[in-house]
Design a protein around this motif. Structure first.
Motif, mmCIF file in Angstrom:
data_model
loop_
_atom_site.group_PDB
_atom_site.id
_atom_site.type_symbol
_atom_site.label_atom_id
_atom_site.label_comp_id
_atom_site.label_asym_id
_atom_site.label_seq_id
_atom_site.Cartn_x
_atom_site.Cartn_y
_atom_site.Cartn_z
ATOM 1 N N VAL A 191 -25.032 -7.744 0.589
ATOM 2 C CA VAL A 191 -24.487 -7.502 -0.742
ATOM 3 C C VAL A 191 -25.640 -7.382 -1.720
ATOM 4 N N ILE A 192 -25.685 -6.241 -2.445
ATOM 5 C CA ILE A 192 -26.763 -5.978 -3.388
ATOM 6 C C ILE A 192 -26.195 -6.049 -4.794
ATOM 7 N N PRO A 193 -26.641 -6.984 -5.632
ATOM 8 C CA PRO A 193 -26.116 -7.059 -7.005
ATOM 9 C C PRO A 193 -26.600 -5.885 -7.834
ATOM 10 N N GLN A 194 -25.703 -5.348 -8.675
ATOM 11 C CA GLN A 194 -26.040 -4.254 -9.561
ATOM 12 C C GLN A 194 -26.232 -4.780 -10.984
ATOM 13 N N PRO A 195 -27.259 -4.322 -11.697
ATOM 14 C CA PRO A 195 -27.492 -4.823 -13.063
ATOM 15 C C PRO A 195 -26.429 -4.320 -14.032
ATOM 16 N N GLU A 196 -26.147 -5.142 -15.032
ATOM 17 C CA GLU A 196 -25.194 -4.759 -16.065
ATOM 18 C C GLU A 196 -25.816 -3.680 -16.959
ATOM 19 N N PRO A 197 -25.018 -2.714 -17.445
ATOM 20 C CA PRO A 197 -25.570 -1.701 -18.358
ATOM 21 C C PRO A 197 -26.000 -2.327 -19.678
ATOM 22 N N LEU A 198 -27.085 -1.831 -20.227
ATOM 23 C CA LEU A 198 -27.631 -2.385 -21.466
ATOM 24 C C LEU A 198 -26.870 -1.860 -22.675
ATOM 25 N N THR A 199 -26.696 -2.713 -23.662
ATOM 26 C CA THR A 199 -26.117 -2.305 -24.936
ATOM 27 C C THR A 199 -27.188 -1.547 -25.731
ATOM 28 N N PRO A 200 -26.802 -0.821 -26.801
ATOM 29 C CA PRO A 200 -27.829 -0.136 -27.609
ATOM 30 C C PRO A 200 -28.895 -1.086 -28.145
ATOM 31 N N TRP A 201 -28.478 -2.284 -28.571
ATOM 32 C CA TRP A 201 -29.455 -3.248 -29.070
ATOM 33 C C TRP A 201 -30.335 -3.754 -27.933
ATOM 34 N N GLY A 202 -29.731 -4.000 -26.754
ATOM 35 C CA GLY A 202 -30.527 -4.432 -25.612
ATOM 36 C C GLY A 202 -31.508 -3.363 -25.167
ATOM 37 N N ALA A 203 -31.094 -2.091 -25.221
ATOM 38 C CA ALA A 203 -32.006 -1.008 -24.850
ATOM 39 C C ALA A 203 -33.161 -0.895 -25.839
ATOM 40 N N PHE A 204 -32.887 -1.152 -27.123
ATOM 41 C CA PHE A 204 -33.954 -1.105 -28.124
ATOM 42 C C PHE A 204 -34.988 -2.206 -27.867
ATOM 43 N N LYS A 205 -34.534 -3.425 -27.581
ATOM 44 C CA LYS A 205 -35.461 -4.524 -27.330
ATOM 45 C C LYS A 205 -36.188 -4.349 -25.997
ATOM 46 N N ALA A 206 -35.507 -3.722 -25.019
ATOM 47 C CA ALA A 206 -36.165 -3.506 -23.727
ATOM 48 C C ALA A 206 -37.298 -2.492 -23.840
#
Length: 253
Positions: free
Chosen positions: A81-96
């Motif tokens: 079982v391979i966990p998949q990452p949650e999609p980033l929110t616009p604010w999370g994408a900006f900080k990333a």
């Protein structure tokens, strides 16, 4: 005496006994086969953040009776079982994307944009972005400098708008066509210039703000020496006390 056997005629005259009919056997009714329930529609599993790896394919093996290949299922193994990452929110994408995303924001402001436009285009909450800037002194200073640079862009836009010429054609009574300024466009451009002048004066007041010149004159001839000294003292100027000259005293005394 020995008994005589009956003759065939006597045997024919004797009534024949009817053969008893065989009694029918009772048959038990056959049991009805239970009705099979209709197979329920397979449930579609809900979307999950876990992805299950596909099992290994079946391995072909040769049967014992002949050369024909018989496909047998592979032995069961535990699935990975391979966990998949949650999609980033616009604010999370900006900080990333830091620090490149913050550099993009500073360049956007310095080029003439504003904070509300930036967050609206990217789906970021306004208050979240503003709070994040204010909690760090370095980010606040960079944002303030970018806003001052924006004032220079507004000044350049004022000149460009002032140079615009909005002409309309007008037909005179004699049928002649002439060009004249569009009064509606002139009023609109005036409003655009005034809005940019106000914004530039607030963003960079030392350069584009209105300078106030304070001036005044004091008629010292109408003031006594004591009043003049009090007036100078209120302005922070301290002078030694002046002794009034007595009448008849010479200058050399």
């Amino acid at each position: 005496m020995p008994s005589k056997k009956p003759s065939p005629a006597q045997n024919a005259a004797k009534p024949t006994k009817a053969k008893a009919k065989p009694t029918p056997k009772k048959t038990t009714p056959a049991k009805k086969a239970p009705r099979k329930k209709a197979a329920a529609a397979p449930k579609v599993p809900a979307a999950s953040k876990w992805r299950i790896a596909s099992p290994e394919p079946a391995t072909p093996t040769k049967g014992a009776g002949g050369p024909a290949e018989i496909t047998q299922p592979a032995p069961s193994r535990a699935l990975m079982v391979i966990p998949q990452p949650e999609p980033l929110t616009p604010w999370g994408a900006f900080k990333a994307g830091m620090p490149a995303s913050f550099d993009e924001f500073i360049g956007f402001i310095a080029a003439g944009g504003h904070l509300a436009q930036f967050v609206t285009e990217r789906g970021i909450p306004y208050t979240t972005m503003l709070t994040w800037i204010n909690v760090d002194s370095h980010r606040s200073e960079m944002y303030a400098r970018a806003r001052e640079d924006r004032a220079d862009v507004l000044a350049d836009e004022i000149i460009a708008i002032s140079d615009e010429v909005e002409l309309v054609t007008k037909t005179l009574a004699n049928g002649q066509t002439v060009l004249e300024l569009n009064p509606t466009a002139v009023q609109r451009n005036k409003l655009r210039v005034d809005a940019r002048k106000w914004a530039a004066s607030k963003l960079k007041p030392r350069t584009y703000g209105e300078k106030l010149e304070l001036g005044g004159t004091v008629n010292h001839k109408t003031l006594t020496d004591t009043q003049l000294l009090d007036r100078l003292a209120s302005l922070g100027v301290k002078l030694p006390a002046i002794t009034p000259r007595q009448e008849g005293a010479s200058d050399d005394a």
